[in-house]
Design an enzyme around this catalytic site. Structure first.
Site, PDB file in Angstrom:
ATOM      1  N   TYR A 135       0.846  -1.203   0.000  1.00  6.07           N
ATOM      2  CA  TYR A 135       0.000   0.000   0.000  1.00  6.07           C
ATOM      3  C   TYR A 135       0.879   1.250   0.000  1.00  6.07           C
ATOM      4  CZ  TYR A 135      -3.441   3.417   1.667  1.00  6.07           C
ATOM      5  OH  TYR A 135      -4.256   4.516   1.814  1.00  6.07           O
ATOM      6  N   LYS A 139       0.948   4.284  -2.898  1.00  7.60           N
ATOM      7  CA  LYS A 139       0.644   5.680  -2.619  1.00  7.60           C
ATOM      8  C   LYS A 139       1.817   6.598  -2.967  1.00  7.60           C
ATOM      9  CE  LYS A 139      -3.603   5.314  -1.471  1.00  7.60           C
ATOM     10  NZ  LYS A 139      -4.656   5.898  -2.350  1.00  7.60           N
TER      11      LYS A 139
END
Length: 237
Positions: A135, A139
């Site tokens: 994740y 990002k």
């Protein structure tokens, strides 16, 4: 009033963003994975229209861009949708925003949802080939994508936003940030006036922050775009 597309509008920050925009009188096109998700959100009577597609599936994202373009050129697109874990992290958090950016008629404003967790992201782009990214990596990638668009498309205002750790389904009940503050910046960047910097900002609660150093590195941005083009077969143009 502005015509605004919000991805991932069925729950959490996306739903709050779409509702706030609609309450302000803007024409909102809401995206969800399928019709049942938006029907359950009670949003359909507040928006101009809805489009549907699974952001984890390449061809559905391409088709989604076609659905969206039927509404005309958007004033703003808010790339809100995201997943925290699992095999679809790269596809949903990075590839889908890239494909939509490449395929949609260029809007006046672009807003990409980042995260404070991008600080732990790796600037190693091998995950674009393997598909295995965290994740945090995803990002970082989307933050760099926002910065790259700001450099390549000066006529479009492109920003990344850290919404904070908010109590959504993804953030969990223990999240300590204010949910309202979590979406207000997206609404402001999509429709507000006198935003400074006009483009290329990384925002947290309407204040600029310093992103991961790689996100501002022109070489990393170029390598990321090249990797995204190779992975998706779609050129940014």
């Amino acid at each position: 009033m502005a015509l605004v597309l919000v991805t991932g509008a069925a729950t959490g920050l996306g739903l709050a963003t779409a509702q706030a925009l609609a309450a302000d009188g803007h024409d909102v096109v809401a995206h969800a994975r399928n019709p049942s998700r938006l029907a359950g959100a009670g949003l359909l009577d507040q928006v101009r229209g809805a489009i549907y597609g699974n952001l984890a599936e390449h061809q559905e994202v391409v088709a989604l861009a076609g659905q969206a373009d039927e509404y005309g050129r958007f004033d703003a697109v808010i790339h809100n949708a995201g997943v925290l874990t699992g095999p679809d992290v790269l596809a949903v958090n990075t590839l889908a925003p890239y494909i939509l950016t490449a395929r949609l008629r260029t809007p006046h404003r672009l807003v990409y949802l980042s995260s404070s967790m991008r600080r732990s992201g790796s600037a190693n782009l091998q995950g674009l080939t393997t598909g295995r990214v965290s994740y945090e990596d995803s990002k970082l990638y989307v933050t760099a994508l926002a910065a790259a668009i700001a450099s390549r498309c000066p006529e479009t205002a492109s920003h990344a936003v850290d919404p904070g750790w908010v109590p959504t389904r993804m953030g969990g009940p223990g999240a300590t940030d204010d949910l309202r503050a979590g979406h207000e910046t997206q609404v402001w960047l999509a429709t507000g006036q006198d935003i400074e910097p006009r483009t290329g900002g990384y925002w947290y609660h309407r204040h600029t922050q310093r992103p991961h150093p790689a996100a501002q590195d022109a070489t990393f941005q170029a390598e990321l775009i090249a990797g995204l083009e190779a992975r998706t077969g779609i050129s940014l143009g």
